[in-house]
Motif scaffolding. Structure first.
Motif, mmCIF file in Angstrom:
data_model
loop_
_atom_site.group_PDB
_atom_site.id
_atom_site.type_symbol
_atom_site.label_atom_id
_atom_site.label_comp_id
_atom_site.label_asym_id
_atom_site.label_seq_id
_atom_site.Cartn_x
_atom_site.Cartn_y
_atom_site.Cartn_z
ATOM 1 N N LEU A 38 -3.403 -5.379 7.640
ATOM 2 C CA LEU A 38 -2.600 -5.590 6.434
ATOM 3 C C LEU A 38 -3.116 -4.827 5.220
ATOM 4 N N VAL A 39 -4.419 -4.601 5.157
ATOM 5 C CA VAL A 39 -4.959 -3.991 3.945
ATOM 6 C C VAL A 39 -5.437 -2.560 4.176
ATOM 7 N N PRO A 72 -2.738 0.429 5.876
ATOM 8 C CA PRO A 72 -1.768 1.078 4.983
ATOM 9 C C PRO A 72 -2.431 2.026 3.983
ATOM 10 N N LEU A 73 -3.726 1.822 3.707
ATOM 11 C CA LEU A 73 -4.395 2.649 2.697
ATOM 12 C C LEU A 73 -5.105 3.856 3.306
#
Lengths: 326, 286
Positions: free
Chosen positions: B82-83, B86-87
């Protein structure tokens, strides 16, 4: 943009006169002070693209310089604050010269350690700083001629003047050749170096200015609050400042000020949420990075007026090997 | 002489914990190039979960630990999915700031659930035994033993299994790993699960001999970073050896030099390494 700045200035000038009571006036003054610190972090993080986690350390150095000079040597606030700025800047220059040789992740980890060392020294050097007890009875700013600074309103304006000077200075910095170099370093350090820019000098200047501004904010904080503990320099302070910068808009000159007002203002006004404050802040930081990496400034800015800060440089870099840019 | 032996033993016990935490940190760094500032907070959560399961739900020590490791491993997967995923293609600064956000969040939530006060987890192995004339609690010996067993198991997993080789391949070169058909997303999730599980294991092991409190994660994160930088970002043997070395330096330094500044050792070492070798001591390798 010009009208916007004028309107913001007008609001800022009127604000101390219209806040309902001394409590809100105090919060307003604090917000001005923290905004100065946020502008400082923005110079190294937003302009030059380096994540410094030692920021609160320099805030602490400025604050303790003012506090200790005043309580131990009888030096006035007016002489103490410049001394605090100078000491922060000198230590910032030395630390920056060493830390900035490390890049990317290493720089962030290195500065985190430096911030922690500063905080631990302040905590443990009890004969000088009184450790956890802190420094009490720090005298505030004395009168200059007919102007007295005992009242909350006068202090608020003093903080506002300092903030305005900070904004003018950082705007001019961003538009100067060396400011352009900082932005070039942020967008792509190898490229900036390849066209012959002095990358190290620009980063070092950004770090020194950022430390000096943190020192100024710390000095004002110590004089206004009147007592000082080691928590003024701890890593949570750095996180808060980081959040102010991120919410307002990294790399934009006025963004950090807006971010400080929104985040610090909300955290003080919504006292009911006191317990959940950091839960919300932590979550906000993650969501901001994921969905709004340019902060409020990114939302309000018209497209293509400015080179976009971090997101675009990433897409440039994504093409090259991740291992290459270390 | 006896004091020296005692301090070395203490150093080894603390060192086991440091090494376990640093191992998790170095694994995620190696495969994802994310300096996970929240790593120590996973360790703190591991300790709290074991504590709660034992004190409120009546679990025995090992069962509580197993549940805690499982929960944290799943949390690690969620974190990656989730974190950090995506980055991945954003600026590295963004991932670091996100990690800081996760760290703030985990500490604040723990503070809301369990409060500020220090908790004590009672070990079932509280007895004192004598080893070569040194008095030591049985729990410390168990800690030393289980930590060593787990480290060996991890090394075998990384070097002898296909999944372990995939992790090492991804750490060496992500594009290359993709080219030979390794699902690097799955590797990233596996790595985060192992890393968070190790943190929970270390937290549960250390809880009976130290105390459990919300800010216990911040200090160990920084120490683990010092170890990982010392041993080489991404290096597994470096993290193993570095953890024991730092703990020994601290326990001997704390006894013979100054107990007040014991916690500073790690950061001074870190600052010295960076000052003379801005890119860390060793080249990255798993």
């Amino acid at each position: 943009m010009k009208y916007g700045a004028g309107a913001a200035l007008a609001i800022a000038v009127v604000l101390p006169l219209v806040v309902p009571n001394a409590y809100y006036l105090e919060i307003l003054t604090q917000a001005y002070v923290f905004a100065i610190s946020a502008c400082g972090l923005n110079v190294i993080l937003g302009f030059a693209g380096q994540l410094s986690l030692a920021h609160a350390g320099f805030f602490g150095i400025g604050a303790y310089t003012v506090a200790l000079l005043a309580t131990k040597a009888g030096v006035t606030f007016w002489a103490g604050v410049p001394a605090g700025i100078a000491l922060s800047a000198v230590i910032g220059f030395v630390v920056g010269s060493i830390c900035l040789r490390s890049k990317g992740h290493y720089f962030a980890i290195f500065t985190m350690a430096v911030g922690l060392i500063i905080n631990l020294i302040i905590q443990k050097w009890e004969s000088l700083t009184h450790g956890h007890v802190g420094v009490i009875g720090i005298p505030g700013p004395g009168a200059i001629g007919p102007i007295h600074f005992e009242s909350g309103i006068a202090r608020s304006y003093l903080a506002l003047v300092c903030l305005a000077l900070t904004l003018v200075a950082t705007t001019r910095l961003l538009r100067s050749p060396v400011g352009r170099t900082m932005v070039a370093v942020r967008e792509s350090e190898p490229l900036a170096a390849a066209i012959g820019l002095d990358v190290m000098a620009a980063k070092r200047l950004a770090f020194t200015i950022s430390a000096a501004l943190a020192g100024l904010a710390g000095g004002l904080y110590a004089g206004f609050i009147g007592f000082l503990g080691p928590e003024s320099s701890n890593i949570e302070m750095t996180f808060n400042t980081l959040l102010y910068v991120m919410v307002g808009g990294i790399g934009s000159v006025v963004g950090p000020v807006a971010g400080t007002f929104i985040v610090y203002g909300l955290s003080q006004v919504l006292q009911v949420l006191q317990h959940y404050q950091m839960v919300i802040f932590g979550l906000a930081l993650v969501l901001l990075i994921l969905f709004m990496p340019k902060g409020l400034a990114g939302v309000f800015r018209r497209p293509s007026t400015q080179p976009t800060p971090l997101a675009e440089s990433a897409s440039l870099r994504a093409g090259s090997s991740k291992k290459g840019d270390k | 002489m006896e004091l020296l032996a005692q301090q070395i033993l203490n150093g080894l016990v603390t060192g086991s914990v440091y090494s376990l935490v640093a191992l998790g940190l170095t694994l995620t760094y190696g495969t994802l190039q994310v300096p996970n500032f929240a790593h120590g907070h996973l360790y703190m959560w591991g300790a709290y979960l074991s504590y709660t399961l034992m004190s409120s739900a009546g679990f025995n020590y090992w069962a509580a630990m197993a549940v805690s490791i499982t929960v944290l491993a799943l949390a690690g997967v969620a974190l990656e999915r989730l974190v950090f995923r995506p980055l991945r293609n954003d600026s590295p600064v963004n991932a670091m700031i996100a990690a800081l956000g996760v760290m703030l969040f985990l500490e604040a939530v723990a503070q809301n659930i369990w409060g500020e006060e220090f908790r004590h987890l009672e070990s079932p192995y509280g007895g004192v035994v004598s080893v070569f004339g040194l008095l030591v609690t049985a729990h410390r010996l168990i800690l030393l033993g289980t930590a060593a067993v787990l480290m060996v198991a991890l090394l075998l997993f990384l070097t002898r299994t296909i999944a372990g080789s995939a992790i090492r391949a991804t750490a060496q070169n992500r594009e290359g790993a993709l080219l030979v058909g390794i699902d690097t997303n799955r590797v990233a999730m596996t790595t985060f699960a192992i890393s968070a599980g190790l943190a929970a294991f270390a937290g549960s092991l250390v809880a009976p001999i130290s105390l459990v409190y919300p800010s216990m994660g911040a200090m160990i994160t920084l120490k683990a970073f010092a170890i990982v930088v010392l041993g080489g970002m991404g290096s597994v043997p470096g993290a193993l050896v570095g953890g024991y070395l730092l703990a020994l330096a601290e326990s001997l330094g704390g006894t013979y030099v100054s107990a007040t500044y014991q916690d500073l050792v790690a950061f001074v070492v870190l600052a010295l390494v960076f000052t003379f070798k801005p890119s860390g001591l060793f080249k990255e390798s798993v």
